[in-house]
Design a protein around this motif. Structure first.
Motif, short mmCIF file in Angstrom:
data_model
loop_
_atom_site.label_atom_id
_atom_site.label_comp_id
_atom_site.label_asym_id
_atom_site.label_seq_id
_atom_site.Cartn_x
_atom_site.Cartn_y
_atom_site.Cartn_z
N GLY A 150 -15.31 4.21 -11.86
CA GLY A 150 -15.54 3.02 -11.03
C GLY A 150 -14.79 1.81 -11.54
N VAL A 151 -14.72 1.68 -12.88
CA VAL A 151 -13.96 0.57 -13.48
C VAL A 151 -12.49 0.69 -13.11
CG1 VAL A 151 -13.15 -0.39 -15.67
CG2 VAL A 151 -15.56 0.21 -15.40
N VAL A 152 -11.94 1.91 -13.19
CA VAL A 152 -10.53 2.12 -12.86
C VAL A 152 -10.28 1.83 -11.38
CG1 VAL A 152 -8.64 3.80 -12.81
CG2 VAL A 152 -10.27 3.82 -14.70
N ALA A 153 -11.20 2.31 -10.51
CA ALA A 153 -11.03 2.10 -9.08
C ALA A 153 -11.12 0.61 -8.73
CB ALA A 153 -12.09 2.89 -8.31
N ALA A 154 -12.09 -0.09 -9.32
CA ALA A 154 -12.24 -1.52 -9.05
C ALA A 154 -11.02 -2.30 -9.53
CB ALA A 154 -13.51 -2.05 -9.72
N LEU A 155 -10.52 -1.92 -10.69
CA LEU A 155 -9.32 -2.59 -11.20
C LEU A 155 -8.12 -2.32 -10.30
CD1 LEU A 155 -8.04 -4.23 -13.49
CD2 LEU A 155 -7.61 -2.07 -14.68
N GLY A 156 -8.00 -1.08 -9.81
CA GLY A 156 -6.91 -0.75 -8.90
C GLY A 156 -6.97 -1.56 -7.62
N ALA A 157 -8.19 -1.71 -7.06
CA ALA A 157 -8.35 -2.50 -5.83
C ALA A 157 -8.01 -3.97 -6.08
CB ALA A 157 -9.78 -2.36 -5.32
N VAL A 199 0.84 -1.20 0.00
CA VAL A 199 0.00 0.00 0.00
C VAL A 199 0.87 1.25 0.00
CG1 VAL A 199 -1.66 1.36 1.34
CG2 VAL A 199 -1.98 -1.11 1.08
N GLY A 200 1.92 1.25 0.82
CA GLY A 200 2.82 2.40 0.85
C GLY A 200 3.50 2.61 -0.49
N LYS A 201 3.88 1.51 -1.13
CA LYS A 201 4.52 1.59 -2.45
C LYS A 201 3.56 2.18 -3.48
CE LYS A 201 8.50 0.26 -4.28
NZ LYS A 201 9.80 0.69 -3.74
N CYS A 202 2.32 1.71 -3.47
CA CYS A 202 1.33 2.19 -4.44
C CYS A 202 0.97 3.65 -4.19
CB CYS A 202 0.08 1.32 -4.38
SG CYS A 202 0.31 -0.37 -5.00
N LEU A 203 0.81 4.03 -2.92
CA LEU A 203 0.50 5.42 -2.62
C LEU A 203 1.66 6.33 -3.00
CD1 LEU A 203 -1.31 5.20 0.84
CD2 LEU A 203 -2.32 5.84 -1.36
N GLY A 204 2.88 5.89 -2.69
CA GLY A 204 4.05 6.69 -3.04
C GLY A 204 4.17 6.87 -4.54
N GLY A 205 4.00 5.76 -5.28
CA GLY A 205 4.07 5.85 -6.74
C GLY A 205 2.98 6.72 -7.31
N ALA A 206 1.77 6.65 -6.72
CA ALA A 206 0.65 7.46 -7.21
C ALA A 206 0.89 8.94 -6.97
CB ALA A 206 -0.64 7.02 -6.53
N ILE A 207 1.42 9.29 -5.82
CA ILE A 207 1.68 10.70 -5.51
C ILE A 207 2.78 11.25 -6.41
CG2 ILE A 207 2.55 12.27 -3.74
CD1 ILE A 207 1.10 10.54 -1.67
N VAL A 208 3.84 10.46 -6.60
CA VAL A 208 4.94 10.90 -7.46
C VAL A 208 4.44 11.08 -8.90
CG1 VAL A 208 7.08 10.10 -8.55
CG2 VAL A 208 6.82 9.97 -6.08
N ALA A 209 3.66 10.12 -9.39
CA ALA A 209 3.15 10.20 -10.76
C ALA A 209 2.20 11.38 -10.93
CB ALA A 209 2.45 8.90 -11.13
N THR A 210 1.38 11.64 -9.92
CA THR A 210 0.48 12.78 -9.99
C THR A 210 1.26 14.08 -10.00
OG1 THR A 210 -1.23 11.53 -8.79
CG2 THR A 210 -1.49 13.91 -8.88
N GLY A 211 2.34 14.14 -9.23
CA GLY A 211 3.19 15.32 -9.24
C GLY A 211 3.80 15.58 -10.60
N LEU A 249 -6.17 8.63 -9.32
CA LEU A 249 -6.81 7.32 -9.43
C LEU A 249 -6.11 6.47 -10.49
CD1 LEU A 249 -9.11 5.42 -8.63
CD2 LEU A 249 -10.54 6.56 -10.35
N ALA A 250 -5.83 7.07 -11.65
CA ALA A 250 -5.13 6.33 -12.71
C ALA A 250 -3.73 5.94 -12.26
CB ALA A 250 -5.07 7.19 -13.98
N ALA A 251 -3.04 6.85 -11.57
CA ALA A 251 -1.68 6.58 -11.11
C ALA A 251 -1.64 5.45 -10.10
CB ALA A 251 -1.06 7.85 -10.51
N PHE A 252 -2.61 5.43 -9.18
CA PHE A 252 -2.65 4.37 -8.17
C PHE A 252 -2.87 3.01 -8.84
CE2 PHE A 252 -4.61 1.56 -5.10
CZ PHE A 252 -3.84 1.77 -3.96
N THR A 253 -3.79 2.99 -9.80
CA THR A 253 -4.10 1.72 -10.48
C THR A 253 -2.91 1.20 -11.26
OG1 THR A 253 -6.45 2.30 -10.61
CG2 THR A 253 -5.65 0.62 -12.13
N ILE A 254 -2.25 2.08 -12.01
CA ILE A 254 -1.12 1.62 -12.83
C ILE A 254 0.07 1.24 -11.95
CG2 ILE A 254 0.05 3.83 -13.22
CD1 ILE A 254 -0.65 1.04 -15.82
N THR A 255 0.24 1.93 -10.80
CA THR A 255 1.32 1.54 -9.89
C THR A 255 1.03 0.18 -9.27
OG1 THR A 255 1.68 3.88 -9.36
CG2 THR A 255 2.71 2.27 -7.91
N ALA A 256 -0.24 -0.06 -8.92
CA ALA A 256 -0.62 -1.38 -8.41
C ALA A 256 -0.37 -2.47 -9.45
CB ALA A 256 -2.09 -1.38 -8.00
#
Length: 284
Positions: free
Chosen positions: A263-270, A119-131, A161-168
């Motif tokens: 919702g599709v992106v969020a479900a896929l990310g989860a 989770v920490g890895k995915c959140l970190g990657g999502a924040i960096v990608a969003t930046g 949302l897209a960044a979190f999913t692709i990092t996951a």
């Protein structure tokens, strides 16, 4: 005289430990990115080239058929997506680097849940990608996209949302990889087709049936289209041009609502996060 036995107490796992682990892994991802300026620049070069070089070239070919809009305006959401996706995947790839240098083993033996590490890895990657995406977002005025606070907040949420999913997705791939060459080869094989089939660089209207099917089953399409819908909602373009450049995604002839796409992106990310956690629990 008998040797004195010294007991070692390992702290029990708890929610507090897991939250602290998420924070530490996230913070490490942020520091790693900020200190690697070469990576920061390289991740931005390709989308900027696509937007200003390829976008200008293609725009000169289709200028007569889309009056009232710059083709680079159409490509803008796709280039944001490309930036976010490439950065998120490279962030996930650091897992393989950590494995090669032994740091991953130290994290895995820590008294915290392996799920917290993922989770920490995915959140970190999502924040960096969003930046990284924010840098492209700042160029909006150069391609005819208005600087609207509402638009920017919407795009930021969709980018994250897209960044979190692709990092996951990247973490799931990297969880069992042993070397960087294998990971990046697999990443290119997975990401490039999805990027080209997402509608990031060409409209989804009037496609051949086989290509339409490929765009519909491509998960990345549902990350790109909401961004384009948000951008075009803030533009004043002729209805016929909007129908060509911004038709949305259709299922059986019906346009898919933006909320359902998200919702599709969020479900896929989860789902990808769950698979990544399961992979880590089986890792050495």
């Amino acid at each position: 005289m008998a040797a004195e036995t010294i007991s070692v107490r390992v702290p029990a796992r708890s929610a507090g430990h897991d939250l602290r682990a998420i924070k530490i892994v996230l913070h490490r991802e942020m520091l790693r990115f900020v200190n690697d300026r070469t990576r920061m620049v390289s991740m931005l070069t390709q989308p900027v080239l696509w937007l200003f070089v390829m976008g200008t070239g293609l725009g000169s070919l289709v200028q007569g058929s889309i009056p009232g809009i710059d083709y680079r305006t159409f490509m803008f959401p796709g280039m944001i997506s490309m930036t976010v996706i490439m950065t998120g995947m490279f962030s996930a790839g650091s897992i393989v680097w950590d494995r090669e240098f032994g740091f991953l083993r130290e994290m895995l033996v820590a008294p915290v849940s392996r799920g917290a590490i993922v989770v920490g890895k995915c959140l970190g990657g999502a924040i960096v990608a969003t930046g990284q995406g924010v840098v492209i977002l700042a160029m909006a005025g150069l391609v005819g996209v208005p600087y609207s606070p509402t638009l920017f907040l919407t795009l930021l949420a969709e980018m994250f949302l897209a960044a979190f999913t692709i990092t996951a997705f990247g973490v799931m791939l990297a969880a069992r990889m042993k070397n960087m060459q294998t990971f990046f080869g697999l990443m290119q094989m997975a990401i490039m087709p999805m990027m080209f089939l997402s509608g990031a660089m060409f409209p989804l209207a009037n496609l051949p049936s086989w290509l339409h099917v490929l765009t519909v089953v491509n998960p990345m399409t549902y990350a790109v289209d909401p961004m384009r819908q948000a951008v075009f909602a803030h533009l004043d373009v002729p209805a016929q041009v909007n129908a060509v450049l911004n038709p949305g995604v259709t299922w059986f002839g019906q346009q898919v609502p933006v909320l359902l796409e998200l919702g599709v992106v969020a479900a896929l990310g989860a789902a990808l996060l769950g698979v990544g956690i399961a992979q880590f629990r089986r890792a050495e």
